[in-house]
Write a protein that holds these residues in place. Structure first.
Motif, PDB file in Angstrom:
ATOM      1  N   UNK A  24      21.415  53.363  37.714  1.00 31.01           N
ATOM      2  CA  UNK A  24      22.079  53.985  38.853  1.00 31.01           C
ATOM      3  C   UNK A  24      23.260  54.777  38.328  1.00 31.01           C
ATOM      4  N   UNK A  25      23.386  56.005  38.795  1.00 33.58           N
ATOM      5  CA  UNK A  25      24.549  56.830  38.485  1.00 33.58           C
ATOM      6  C   UNK A  25      25.434  56.817  39.732  1.00 33.58           C
ATOM      7  N   UNK A  26      26.428  57.667  39.813  1.00 31.29           N
ATOM      8  CA  UNK A  26      27.305  57.674  40.979  1.00 31.29           C
ATOM      9  C   UNK A  26      26.611  58.070  42.268  1.00 31.29           C
ATOM     10  N   UNK A  27      25.828  59.127  42.241  1.00 31.53           N
ATOM     11  CA  UNK A  27      25.096  59.615  43.410  1.00 31.53           C
ATOM     12  C   UNK A  27      23.607  59.296  43.311  1.00 31.53           C
ATOM     13  N   UNK A  28      23.068  59.399  42.124  1.00 32.21           N
ATOM     14  CA  UNK A  28      21.616  59.375  41.936  1.00 32.21           C
ATOM     15  C   UNK A  28      21.118  58.102  41.264  1.00 32.21           C
ATOM     16  N   UNK A  29      19.861  57.809  41.570  1.00 28.28           N
ATOM     17  CA  UNK A  29      19.114  56.866  40.753  1.00 28.28           C
ATOM     18  C   UNK A  29      18.427  57.699  39.682  1.00 28.28           C
ATOM     19  N   UNK A  30      18.535  57.284  38.435  1.00 32.32           N
ATOM     20  CA  UNK A  30      17.871  57.958  37.327  1.00 32.32           C
ATOM     21  C   UNK A  30      16.582  57.214  37.029  1.00 32.32           C
ATOM     22  N   UNK A  31      15.470  57.956  36.973  1.00 29.94           N
ATOM     23  CA  UNK A  31      14.161  57.361  36.736  1.00 29.94           C
ATOM     24  C   UNK A  31      13.447  58.112  35.614  1.00 29.94           C
ATOM     25  N   UNK A 126       6.754  48.744  26.370  1.00 32.17           N
ATOM     26  CA  UNK A 126       7.811  48.618  25.357  1.00 32.17           C
ATOM     27  C   UNK A 126       8.372  49.986  24.978  1.00 32.17           C
ATOM     28  N   UNK A 127       7.524  50.996  24.939  1.00 27.65           N
ATOM     29  CA  UNK A 127       7.957  52.357  24.600  1.00 27.65           C
ATOM     30  C   UNK A 127       8.875  52.912  25.690  1.00 27.65           C
ATOM     31  N   UNK A 128       8.507  52.731  26.936  1.00 27.28           N
ATOM     32  CA  UNK A 128       9.341  53.199  28.052  1.00 27.28           C
ATOM     33  C   UNK A 128      10.685  52.490  28.038  1.00 27.28           C
ATOM     34  N   UNK A 129      10.667  51.176  27.817  1.00 27.17           N
ATOM     35  CA  UNK A 129      11.904  50.396  27.790  1.00 27.17           C
ATOM     36  C   UNK A 129      12.808  50.867  26.644  1.00 27.17           C
ATOM     37  N   UNK A 130      12.230  51.068  25.476  1.00 30.35           N
ATOM     38  CA  UNK A 130      13.007  51.525  24.323  1.00 30.35           C
ATOM     39  C   UNK A 130      13.632  52.882  24.555  1.00 30.35           C
ATOM     40  N   UNK A 131      12.863  53.795  25.143  1.00 26.02           N
ATOM     41  CA  UNK A 131      13.398  55.128  25.435  1.00 26.02           C
ATOM     42  C   UNK A 131      14.532  55.043  26.457  1.00 26.02           C
ATOM     43  N   UNK A 132      14.337  54.240  27.496  1.00 27.52           N
ATOM     44  CA  UNK A 132      15.379  54.073  28.522  1.00 27.52           C
ATOM     45  C   UNK A 132      16.659  53.498  27.917  1.00 27.52           C
ATOM     46  N   UNK A 133      16.528  52.559  27.007  1.00 26.64           N
ATOM     47  CA  UNK A 133      17.706  51.962  26.368  1.00 26.64           C
ATOM     48  C   UNK A 133      18.448  52.994  25.510  1.00 26.64           C
ATOM     49  N   UNK A 134      17.733  53.833  24.775  1.00 21.37           N
ATOM     50  CA  UNK A 134      18.365  54.906  23.987  1.00 21.37           C
ATOM     51  C   UNK A 134      19.097  55.871  24.914  1.00 21.37           C
ATOM     52  N   UNK A 135      18.476  56.202  26.017  1.00 24.34           N
ATOM     53  CA  UNK A 135      19.082  57.119  26.967  1.00 24.34           C
ATOM     54  C   UNK A 135      20.356  56.532  27.563  1.00 24.34           C
TER      55      UNK A 135
END
Length: 139
Positions: A24-31, A126-135
């Protein structure tokens, strides 16, 4: 669930099924769009019944711009991409959402748009989770 706290906001079913929550950001949900061919993020302002950017209040418009820029910079840092594509089309899903996509000259659809190109290739969990964590770390 946090979504219920957003005064009447509900996430479009297609956005929810095609993407995974990052943060969650201030205004937006990031997906994260569940298509591993492109690092593809979606920002969704948590406001009910908003279709166009001009439907947002001026303060929300400024916040959307700020969050889009912040996410774009983080995506470029994480991926090392050549180009960031940003768009808010809404031709299929009317709920306001902003696509932020990392592109390179050697990606599957270059230089054309990503929409309608080939068949989606879902991430391994696992790939999606890893990318999200880097982001998240870059944000």
């Amino acid at each position: 669930m946090l979504r219920g706290l957003k005064a009447g906001f509900s996430l479009n079913a297609r956005l929810e099924s095609d993407s995974d929550p990052v943060m969650w950001l201030g205004l937006c949900e990031l997906r994260l769009m569940n298509d591993s061919r492109w690092p593809w993020l979606i920002l969704i302002p948590q406001r009910p019944d908003i279709v166009e950017i001009h439907d947002l209040t001026p303060l929300d418009q400024a916040m959307l711009t700020f969050e889009t820029n912040m996410v774009s910079q983080a995506l470029k840092t994480v991926t090392g991409c050549t180009k960031i594509n940003t768009g808010a089309l809404g031709n299929i899903v009317r709920q306001l959402h902003v696509h932020v996509i990392a592109r390179n000259e050697d990606d599957p659809g270059w230089p054309g748009p990503v929409w309608g190109h080939g068949v989606r290739q879902p991430y391994a969990p696992a790939e999606a989770h890893g990318f999200a964590e880097k982001l998240k770390a870059a944000l």
